[in-house]
Design a protein around this motif. Structure first.
Motif, PDB file in Angstrom:
ATOM      1  N   SER A   1      51.466 -39.079  -3.250  1.00 33.10           N
ATOM      2  CA  SER A   1      50.617 -40.034  -2.548  1.00 33.10           C
ATOM      3  C   SER A   1      51.026 -41.461  -2.890  1.00 33.10           C
ATOM      4  N   ARG A   2      51.339 -41.732  -4.188  1.00 31.03           N
ATOM      5  CA  ARG A   2      51.718 -43.074  -4.602  1.00 31.03           C
ATOM      6  C   ARG A   2      53.087 -43.462  -4.017  1.00 31.03           C
TER       7      ARG A   2
ATOM      8  N   ALA B   1      52.767 -44.280  -0.437  1.00 33.53           N
ATOM      9  CA  ALA B   1      52.094 -45.593  -0.282  1.00 33.53           C
ATOM     10  C   ALA B   1      53.063 -46.740  -0.495  1.00 33.53           C
ATOM     11  N   LYS B   2      54.111 -46.500  -1.291  1.00 36.86           N
ATOM     12  CA  LYS B   2      55.108 -47.533  -1.543  1.00 36.86           C
ATOM     13  C   LYS B   2      56.174 -47.579  -0.452  1.00 36.86           C
ATOM     14  N   GLY B   3      56.095 -46.695   0.547  1.00 36.27           N
ATOM     15  CA  GLY B   3      56.978 -46.752   1.686  1.00 36.27           C
ATOM     16  C   GLY B   3      58.107 -45.761   1.691  1.00 36.27           C
TER      17      GLY B   3
ATOM     18  N   GLU C   1      50.836 -33.647   5.116  1.00 38.51           N
ATOM     19  CA  GLU C   1      49.369 -33.611   5.032  1.00 38.51           C
ATOM     20  C   GLU C   1      48.857 -34.763   4.177  1.00 38.51           C
ATOM     21  N   ILE C   2      49.572 -35.057   3.056  1.00 37.03           N
ATOM     22  CA  ILE C   2      49.174 -36.169   2.182  1.00 37.03           C
ATOM     23  C   ILE C   2      49.317 -37.496   2.916  1.00 37.03           C
ATOM     24  N   GLN C   3      50.416 -37.651   3.650  1.00 32.64           N
ATOM     25  CA  GLN C   3      50.643 -38.888   4.399  1.00 32.64           C
ATOM     26  C   GLN C   3      49.577 -39.092   5.466  1.00 32.64           C
ATOM     27  N   TYR C   4      49.200 -38.020   6.118  1.00 35.03           N
ATOM     28  CA  TYR C   4      48.147 -38.093   7.131  1.00 35.03           C
ATOM     29  C   TYR C   4      46.847 -38.603   6.532  1.00 35.03           C
ATOM     30  N   CYS C   5      46.539 -38.096   5.348  1.00 34.82           N
ATOM     31  CA  CYS C   5      45.290 -38.504   4.648  1.00 34.82           C
ATOM     32  C   CYS C   5      45.355 -40.010   4.291  1.00 34.82           C
ATOM     33  N   LEU C   6      46.560 -40.499   3.893  1.00 32.13           N
ATOM     34  CA  LEU C   6      46.704 -41.901   3.534  1.00 32.13           C
ATOM     35  C   LEU C   6      46.474 -42.804   4.754  1.00 32.13           C
ATOM     36  N   VAL C   7      47.097 -42.423   5.868  1.00 36.00           N
ATOM     37  CA  VAL C   7      46.952 -43.189   7.103  1.00 36.00           C
ATOM     38  C   VAL C   7      45.497 -43.201   7.553  1.00 36.00           C
TER      39      VAL C   7
END
Length: 390
Positions: free
Chosen positions: A355-356, A359-361, A380-386
């Protein structure tokens, strides 16, 4: 019955009591049950107290009375009373035999049968009397029967020469739970049609406790049943219970007025019990019986104590082993649980890192390569971040 005994009493005394007994003998319907009679000792036993009489169920006393040549007429009547139940011909005469059988076990000494007689018809009758139930009685009887049956067989002798052997077992204990009858008889029969295979084998088992029970319940008629009167004579003295059945004595005393042989048996029994040498031998036999029973009780007690100790030790050992097994299982279960928890914790840690990094790209492919998480999970993690940013 096999033996006819005159009914008229051979008595000179014509007292009212004897007259009443004569009336009973002439017409059995005049018989009064024992409960209606006075328990008064009269003249059958003249010189000896009841307490001095030998218990005839003790093998020594039994053999001295029934295995004596001078008492042969008594033995003949007694055996006929037993054998008439199976329809065998009357025994008129017997001869006594002494036979030793091989020991039942390797270390056994030779054992002498209680009483072995041979009839005029060359049949042999083995009478065993057992005071205590310390043997396998049925197998013991079959074993002794087989030894007596094959004993006369000599080399080159035809099997036709083998004669019937009858085993009679008088027991001071109950053996068969299947019946209340005190006298049971056994032969070899075909299973379905029930015809007899042979007459060379015959077993009689007489259980004295059942006889005494039937007597107390007033189910026996010794006036009209010869076997019952003889067996009641055997049961009159009970050494083990330290008891004399005076009601049996008075009943049989009346019967002896018509049964001369029974009267002779009582007189010989009295003489036997009065003879010092015989009584000392009888007491010696009783001592041996008591010692054997005491040794058996001690052995049973030691066995029970050993069993209880083994159960106690086994229970203690079982608890200890159970604790050890429980600890092992607990450790195993803890390890498995710890591994599962560790896996879950590691999984959560990897997902937090992914996740971190996202978030850093970093790209999905870069995160998958670094964290070793499946691509679908990273997506799935990226979807949750967005979603959370919105």
């Amino acid at each position: 019955m096999c033996l006819k005994i005159p009914l008229k009493p051979l008595l000179q005394d014509q007292s009212s009591e004897y007259a009443a007994l004569t009336k009973v003998m002439e017409d059995p319907s005049n018989y009064k049950p024992k409960s209606d009679r006075k328990n008064r000792r009269t003249t059958l036993l003249r010189q000896i107290p009841f307490q001095r009489l030998m218990d005839l169920k003790v093998d020594y006393a039994f053999k001295q009375l029934f295995g004596n040549e001078k008492n042969k007429d008594i033995t003949v009547v007694f055996l006929n009373a037993i054998l008439q139940k199976t329809g065998r011909n009357c025994i008129k005469d017997i001869s006594f035999s002494n036979i030793e059988t091989g020991g039942e076990y390797v270390d056994d000494k030779q054992s002498r049968l209680d009483l072995l007689v041979t009839t005029e018809a060359d049949e042999r009758i083995n009478v065993e009397i057992q005071f205590t139930n310390k043997y396998d009685m049925i197998k013991r009887s079959i074993y002794y029967w087989s030894r007596v049956y094959q004993n006369p067989l000599q080399k080159k002798m035809s099997y036709k020469g083998l004669k019937p052997v009858i085993a009679i077992n008088v027991m001071n204990f109950s053996l068969f739970a299947q019946t209340e009858r005190f006298h049971t008889m056994y032969h070899l029969y075909e299973d379905e049609e029930k015809f007899k295979l042979t007459d060379v084998i015959e077993f009689h088992f007489i259980e004295m406790p059942k006889l005494m029970k039937a007597w107390k319940e007033e189910k026996l008629d010794p006036w009209n049943d010869v076997l019952v009167r003889w067996l009641l004579m055997l049961g009159m003295v009970d050494y083990r219970k330290n008891k004399i059945y005076e009601d049996i004595y008075h009943e049989l005393e009346g019967i002896t007025m018509k049964d001369k042989t029974l009267r002779n048996a009582f007189q010989n029994w009295e003489e036997l019990s009065m003879t010092q040498e015989q009584y000392l031998a009888y007491e010696s036999r009783l001592k041996r019986i008591n010692d054997e029973e005491a040794a058996e009780r001690d052995a049973e007690l030691r066995l029970q104590e050993a069993k209880e100790k083994a159960i106690k030790e086994g229970r203690k050992q079982g608890i200890e082993e159970g604790i050890k097994e429980g600890i092992k299982e607990g450790i195993k279960e803890g390890r498995e649980k710890g591994r599962e928890e560790g896996k879950e914790e590691g999984k959560r840690e990897k997902e937090a890192i992914a996740s971190r990094l996202l978030a850093k790209g970093m790209t999905i492919e870069e995160v998958v390569e670094i964290t070793r998480i499946s691509k679908n999970k990273v997506i799935e993690i990226q979807y949750c971040l967005v979603k959370n940013k919105k």
